[in-house]
Design a protein around this motif. Structure first.
Motif, short mmCIF file in Angstrom:
data_model
loop_
_atom_site.label_atom_id
_atom_site.label_comp_id
_atom_site.label_asym_id
_atom_site.label_seq_id
_atom_site.Cartn_x
_atom_site.Cartn_y
_atom_site.Cartn_z
N ILE A 198 0.85 -1.19 0.00
CA ILE A 198 0.00 0.00 0.00
C ILE A 198 0.89 1.24 0.00
CG2 ILE A 198 -1.80 1.27 1.25
CD1 ILE A 198 -2.69 -1.48 2.38
N TYR A 199 0.74 2.05 -1.03
CA TYR A 199 1.59 3.23 -1.21
C TYR A 199 0.84 4.55 -1.02
CZ TYR A 199 4.74 -0.26 -3.15
OH TYR A 199 5.55 -1.36 -3.32
N GLY A 200 -0.45 4.52 -1.01
CA GLY A 200 -1.25 5.73 -0.86
C GLY A 200 -2.72 5.40 -0.89
N GLY A 201 -3.54 6.42 -1.15
CA GLY A 201 -4.97 6.19 -1.23
C GLY A 201 -5.59 5.87 0.11
N GLU A 202 -6.72 5.18 0.05
CA GLU A 202 -7.46 4.80 1.25
C GLU A 202 -7.86 3.33 1.14
OE1 GLU A 202 -10.80 7.29 2.02
OE2 GLU A 202 -9.74 9.13 1.49
N VAL A 203 -7.72 2.62 2.27
CA VAL A 203 -8.14 1.22 2.31
C VAL A 203 -9.01 1.05 3.55
CG1 VAL A 203 -7.42 -1.18 2.48
CG2 VAL A 203 -6.05 0.44 1.15
N ASN A 204 -10.29 0.81 3.31
CA ASN A 204 -11.23 0.62 4.42
C ASN A 204 -11.80 -0.79 4.32
OD1 ASN A 204 -11.17 3.51 5.24
ND2 ASN A 204 -12.11 3.78 3.24
N VAL A 205 -11.47 -1.63 5.30
CA VAL A 205 -11.87 -3.03 5.23
C VAL A 205 -12.62 -3.43 6.50
CG1 VAL A 205 -11.10 -5.42 5.00
CG2 VAL A 205 -9.86 -3.60 3.81
N LYS A 206 -13.77 -4.04 6.28
CA LYS A 206 -14.51 -4.69 7.36
C LYS A 206 -14.74 -6.13 6.92
CE LYS A 206 -18.37 -4.01 10.51
NZ LYS A 206 -19.54 -3.15 10.88
N ALA A 207 -13.98 -7.04 7.53
CA ALA A 207 -13.97 -8.42 7.05
C ALA A 207 -14.50 -9.38 8.10
CB ALA A 207 -12.55 -8.83 6.66
N GLY A 208 -15.16 -10.46 7.60
CA GLY A 208 -15.64 -11.48 8.53
C GLY A 208 -14.50 -12.22 9.19
N ARG A 209 -13.35 -12.34 8.45
CA ARG A 209 -12.23 -13.08 9.04
C ARG A 209 -11.00 -12.19 9.16
NH1 ARG A 209 -9.27 -18.54 6.81
NH2 ARG A 209 -8.96 -17.19 5.00
N ILE A 210 -10.28 -11.91 8.07
CA ILE A 210 -9.02 -11.16 8.12
C ILE A 210 -9.10 -9.98 7.17
CG2 ILE A 210 -6.54 -11.24 7.72
CD1 ILE A 210 -6.73 -14.28 8.38
N GLY A 211 -8.68 -8.84 7.63
CA GLY A 211 -8.70 -7.64 6.79
C GLY A 211 -7.68 -7.71 5.67
N LEU A 212 -6.41 -7.75 6.00
CA LEU A 212 -5.33 -7.92 5.02
C LEU A 212 -4.66 -9.25 5.32
CD1 LEU A 212 -3.67 -4.34 5.08
CD2 LEU A 212 -5.67 -5.12 3.78
N PHE A 213 -4.81 -10.21 4.40
CA PHE A 213 -4.28 -11.56 4.64
C PHE A 213 -3.12 -11.81 3.68
CE2 PHE A 213 -5.69 -16.31 5.13
CZ PHE A 213 -4.47 -16.58 5.72
N VAL A 214 -1.89 -11.82 4.24
CA VAL A 214 -0.69 -12.13 3.45
C VAL A 214 -0.32 -13.58 3.75
CG1 VAL A 214 1.67 -11.49 2.89
CG2 VAL A 214 0.04 -9.73 3.62
N VAL A 215 -0.63 -14.45 2.80
CA VAL A 215 -0.46 -15.88 3.05
C VAL A 215 1.02 -16.26 3.02
CG1 VAL A 215 -1.11 -18.20 2.30
CG2 VAL A 215 -2.72 -16.29 2.02
N GLY A 216 1.75 -15.75 2.05
CA GLY A 216 3.18 -15.99 2.00
C GLY A 216 3.60 -17.17 1.18
N ILE A 217 2.85 -17.46 0.13
CA ILE A 217 3.20 -18.57 -0.76
C ILE A 217 3.49 -18.01 -2.14
CG2 ILE A 217 2.42 -20.73 -1.81
CD1 ILE A 217 0.59 -21.09 0.61
N GLY A 218 4.68 -18.25 -2.68
CA GLY A 218 5.01 -17.86 -4.04
C GLY A 218 5.15 -16.36 -4.22
N ALA A 219 5.51 -15.63 -3.18
CA ALA A 219 5.62 -14.17 -3.29
C ALA A 219 6.79 -13.79 -4.18
CB ALA A 219 5.83 -13.56 -1.91
#
Length: 511
Positions: A194-215
């Protein structure tokens, strides 16, 4: 009669029109109910559908949406080629609704391709409504470049990276099934940046989910370098690592964490927080690592610049000048220099508390003792006794009893002004009284009369005395002549002399 008939016709027309259903002359484009498949052969060339409000540029691989309305049931609204980089440019307000993945791809995918969403202006909006517990988007990579993207119902997922540049991204997945639905916000196997702008998250489980596979950059699973984030997840606001994610880096941004867990390190070595502003009052555990994880938070110290300035200014004050200095002293005692960057709001509050306490200080009053004395003495004077009392009155009128202890010099100047005005007073000269002058004149006349009377009496006495002396001299001469005939000549001469003297005396008296 003719005018009446025309008026009746017009009235009837208006009534008929009013009874018809309302017609929107600015109606939206024709609704599309089938998938717009950009992978079919026909899209090797430019395409356009003005009725539905879209056009396709085959050279730039850009699909332009202009106030479209897609409602495609259980089929994707748009399908793109996973091995190509496609751009969707949207204008006005656009809506895509489906119970399937709304913007899907071919089964193939590449780490260098993906989808870019670009609004013509910030107000340009693209709404994705997913109603079937599936992802709203599934792409190799997704870049939210500009405009506003609203997502409801399903996560936006990527095989590799999600980037937010200057767009506003609003996601709500709380309506998705908590067991079977894709109820995360942004879900990336590789990284979320995320470099700018706006991120508004309302999630049932995870807001920002970084799994970490194949990055593509496995050492950086999360990167936040700007923007405004408001995150709330049922399980965690940010979740780092269940694969080969090595760390997260947060160097800027305004970040609000509202879930029970804020940034959660699962299979992640560390999360470095070197900048940014955090708001975590609504979060129970803002920064935590899994109990079986070796993950740690490396967090920079908070910025105490504002506290330093407030403290220096407060300590420079003379506490004896104020009615009550205790609030400032308490605020200074409350300074805690152990806070880190994620607790910056606490540090900022310390500075605010000091500044507020200083702002609320009340100066002691100046000393008016000498002024009271000068005023009392001046007011005790009778102004009618002096030629000009105006300067004293001006000095008294200029008294100002609102001065504080730091303005003592002004009060002292008031004292001096009164005292100087009094010292310069000039008493009036006693005025001449008319009755006194008459008495004096009468006195003078009386004295003059008395003198004249005395002189007259004296003259009369002298005259009598002279007459008496003359008589005596005559008698003496006569006696002498009679008594001594032998001395007649001499006696006559003597008598003549006496008579001459008496004549002289009488002459003088008459003068």
């Amino acid at each position: 009669m003719k005018k009446t008939r025309i008026f009746s016709t017009m009235l009837a027309t208006v009534i008929c029109m009013a009874s018809l259903p309302a017609i929107n002359v600015f109606a939206a484009n024709q609704q599309r109910t089938t998938t717009l498949d950009l992978t079919v052969a026909g899209f090797q060339n430019d395409q356009k559908n003005e009725d539905e409000g879209w056009s396709w540029d085959a050279d730039t691989l850009t699909l332009t949406l202009d106030n479209v309305d897609f409602s495609t049931g259980n089929k994707s609204s748009i399908k793109v080629d996973g091995l190509k980089s496609t751009t969707i440019l949207f204008k006005g307000e656009n809506k895509l609704e489906s119970s399937a993945t709304i913007i899907s791809r071919t089964d193939r995918g590449s780490k260098d391709t993906g989808l870019t969403l670009k609004g013509e202006a910030k107000e340009s909006k693209l709404s994705l409504v997913e109603t079937g517990n599936l992802p709203s988007m599934d792409q190799p990579n997704i870049t939210f470049e500009s405009g506003t993207v609203d997502i409801q119902g399903g996560a936006a997922i990527t095989l590799y990276t999600i980037k937010v540049m200057e767009a506003a991204v609003n996601i709500d997945t709380t309506m998705a099934d908590p067991e079977d639905g894709w109820n995360d916000g942004l879900y990336a196997n590789g990284s979320i940046e995320i470099y700018g702008g706006e991120v508004n998250v309302k999630a049932g489980r995870i807001g920002l989910f970084v799994v970490g596979i194949g990055a593509p950059e496995p050492k950086t699973g999360l990167r936040i370098e700007g923007g405004k984030l408001d995150l709330e997840g049922g399980l965690a606001d940010v979740y780092l690592g269940s694969g080969n994610v090595k760390n997260g880096i947060i160097s800027a941004g305004d970040i609000t964490l509202k879930g029970k867990k804020g940034i959660f390190l699962y299979d992640c070595e560390k999360c470095e927080i070197t900048g940014g502003t955090f708001h975590v009052d609504e979060c129970e555990d803002p920064f935590m690592a899994h109990k079986n994880s070796s993950g740690v938070f490396e967090i920079a110290d908070a910025d105490y610049t504002k506290v330093d300035k407030a403290e220096e200014a407060a300590k420079a004050l003379n506490k004896d000048n104020y009615v009550d200095f205790t609030a400032v002293e308490k605020a200074l005692e409350a300074i805690d220099r152990t806070k880190n960057l994620t607790q910056q709001s606490d540090v900022d509050k310390m500075a605010k508390d000091i500044n507020d306490a200083v702002e609320a200080l009340v100066y002691k009053s100046a000393d008016y003792t000498e002024l009271d004395k000068a005023e009392k003495a001046a007011k005790a004077l009778n102004k009618d006794d002096y030629e000009d009392f105006s300067e004293v009155e001006k000095a008294l009128a200029a008294i100002d009893r609102t001065k504080n202890i730091t303005e003592q010099a002004d009060v002292d100047a008031m004292v001096k002004a009164i005292n100087d005005a009094v010292a310069n007073l000039v008493k009036k000269t006693p005025a001449s009284q008319p009755d006194s002058v008459s008495s004096s004149d009468a006195s003078s006349d009386t004295s003059s009369s008395a003198s004249d009377s005395s002189a007259s009496d004296s003259s009369s006495s002298d005259s009598k005395a002279t007459d008496s002396k003359s008589d005596s001299s005559s008698k003496a001469a006569s006696n002498a002549s009679n008594t001594n005939p032998s001395t007649g000549v001499a006696g006559g001469a003597f008598a003549l002399a006496l008579l001459s003297g008496a004549a002289v005396v009488m002459a003088k008296k008459k003068k």
